[in-house]
Structures are given as structure tokens and as C-alpha cells.
Design a protein around this motif. Structure first.
Motif, short mmCIF file in Angstrom:
data_model
loop_
_atom_site.label_atom_id
_atom_site.label_comp_id
_atom_site.label_asym_id
_atom_site.label_seq_id
_atom_site.Cartn_x
_atom_site.Cartn_y
_atom_site.Cartn_z
N ARG A 41 -9.44 0.19 -0.52
CA ARG A 41 -9.41 1.43 -0.81
C ARG A 41 -9.48 2.57 0.15
N LYS A 42 -10.24 1.64 1.64
CA LYS A 42 -9.13 2.31 2.62
C LYS A 42 -7.68 2.95 2.95
N SER A 43 -6.84 1.12 2.63
CA SER A 43 -5.65 1.48 3.05
C SER A 43 -5.11 2.21 1.75
N ASN A 44 -5.29 2.38 0.71
CA ASN A 44 -5.10 2.63 -0.35
C ASN A 44 -5.12 4.48 0.13
N LEU A 45 -6.17 5.24 0.40
CA LEU A 45 -6.78 6.26 0.77
C LEU A 45 -5.58 6.78 2.22
N ALA A 46 -4.85 6.04 2.38
CA ALA A 46 -4.55 5.86 4.45
C ALA A 46 -3.20 6.30 3.41
N HIS A 47 -2.92 5.44 2.37
CA HIS A 47 -0.94 5.03 1.91
C HIS A 47 -0.79 6.50 1.18
N CYS A 48 -1.55 7.42 0.20
CA CYS A 48 -1.57 8.25 -0.63
C CYS A 48 -1.90 9.07 0.62
N ILE A 49 -2.08 9.46 1.22
CA ILE A 49 -1.99 10.56 2.22
C ILE A 49 -0.73 10.58 2.80
N ASN A 50 -0.69 9.69 3.44
CA ASN A 50 0.37 9.20 3.79
C ASN A 50 2.16 9.80 2.77
N ASN A 51 1.99 9.28 2.03
CA ASN A 51 3.13 9.68 0.90
C ASN A 51 2.74 11.65 0.75
N LEU A 52 1.70 12.29 0.55
CA LEU A 52 1.40 13.12 1.21
C LEU A 52 2.28 14.29 1.87
N GLU A 53 1.79 13.35 2.90
CA GLU A 53 2.46 14.65 4.09
C GLU A 53 3.96 14.03 4.26
#
Length: 218
Positions: A41-53
């Protein structure tokens, strides 16, 4: 996972269906899976945040970014799994004692020291009295407005307003004394003063191996 500072106590049931040496093995397996799930979950959230940024027009995704950041900040405390045999009353008492021990832990629940206003206890005692009265139907269902009128008949609760009653019901719902589904439109005006009735009803409707039981009937 969406509630800030959540505390979760995993409970493993059906211990009576396991060999004694299996219980600890299964406990470790479940806790390992929970740990892996949280890491994913932590990894997926970080990945999504990086994609948006890293998108070409990040300003168009501000709302999504803020929601993801909010979810990322939600901490989740997982306590050690408690294994119980639900057919053994002693195990149920052990589970109860474990839960009480945890909820009294000020490190886990800083708000545990907060003192409730006296009216909360007065309403709680009055509702218990109403639920146990002879006039109360076995199903324990009562209209919210009627409950308010019943409570208001008591001298020390004569000035009890609907808004305050709703706040108190939310508290009593959280501790399991009553059940009030205020978020469900069809049930928002109904309070269940006997939660055990719901449990009994659900047991009749949702049963383990129900299909096999029905098929075994000639």
C-alpha cells in the motif's frame, strides 16, 4: 486504512479446527501477510504521488494529489493477532480482556483519559433501562423521535435536544451499546436498542456452509 491513527487488532477464529502446532504457524503467516499488504500500500501510494508530481500538468491533479498525501499520512498500528476458539467461553473472555487492556493504553488511545459529560452516562443508563423494560419489543427497534420523547420524560433529561441525543447515539453506537445506521437513509430514524437481535437475524440469513446444509435436505 483511510482513518487517521487507526489501531487494528487482528483476531483469528476457528482455533478448534486447527492442530495445536498449526496455530502459531498460521498466526505468523497472517501477520506476515498484513505486513506485506501495508508495505505494498505504501509503495503504491508513493508511486501514484510520484506519477502526479511528474505529470505535464500537475496543477490539474491537485485534488487527487492532496487526497493521496492524506492517505499516505494515515498511520496504522497493527497489534499482535489474538487466536480464539469461539466455542470456548474462556477464550471469549480472554479476547475481551485483551481488548480492554489495549483500549486503556494511553499510548495507543490518547483520548482514553477524556472525561465524558455526565449527560452521556445519564442517557446511556436511561437507554439500558428502556431496553430492559417489559414494554420493549424483543427486536429492540425504536423510532429516533419516539426515543427522544421517552428520554425527555425523565426529569434529569427533560431538556435533552435531538442534536445532543444524536451525538450521544454516535458514541453509544461506537461502543456497541446500540446500533444506529444514520448514514443509511432508510434506517436513519431507527435505533436498535438490542444489537444482539441483529446478530441473531444475520446468523439466520448468513451462515457458514449454508449451501451445503440446504443441499443435504432431502
Amino acid at each position: 486504512m483511510r482513518v487517521p491513527n487507526s489501531v487494528v487488532l487482528p483476531v483469528g477464529t476457528h482455533v478448534d479446527c486447527c492442530q495445536e502446532e498449526e496455530v502459531e504457524e498460521k498466526r505468523q503467516d497472517i501477520m506476515a501477510k498484513i505486513t506485506a499488504m501495508l508495505a505494498e500500500r505504501k509503495s503504491n501510494l508513493a508511486h501514484c504521488i510520484n506519477n502526479l508530481e511528474g505529470s505535464e500538468e500537475p496543477k490539474f491533479y491537485v485534488d487527487q494529489w492532496e487526497r493521496l498525501k492524506e492517505m499516505e499520512s494515515c498511520t496504522l498500528t497493527i497489534l499482535n493477532l489474538v487466536a480464539v476458539n469461539c466455542t470456548d467461553h474462556r477464550d471469549i473472555k480472554k479476547l475481551e480482556a485483551t481488548i480492554l487492556e489495549h483500549v486503556k493504553n494511553e499510548e495507543l488511545f490518547p483520548e482514553v483519559v477524556r472525561v465524558l459529560p455526565p449527560v452521556y452516562r445519564q442517557v446511556e443508563a436511561a437507554i439500558v433501562d428502556i431496553a430492559q423494560s417489559e414494554e420493549m419489543a424483543d427486536h429492540g427497534m425504536m423510532d429516533l423521535q419516539y426515543l427522544l420523547s421517552k428520554l425527555s420524560q425523565r426529569k434529569h433529561l427533560a431538556n435533552l435536544g435531538r442534536e445532543l441525543l444524536q451525538d450521544i447515539l454516535r458514541y453509544l453506537h461506537r461502543i456497541g451499546l446500540v446500533v444506529w445506521y444514520e448514514e443509511i437513509k432508510q434506517l436513519e430514524s431507527t435505533v436498535f436498542l438490542q444489537p444482539t437481535f441483529l446478530i441473531t437475524m444475520f446468523k439466520l440469513l448468513v451462515r457458514y456452509r449454508l449451501v451445503q446444509q440446504l443441499e443435504s435436505i432431502s
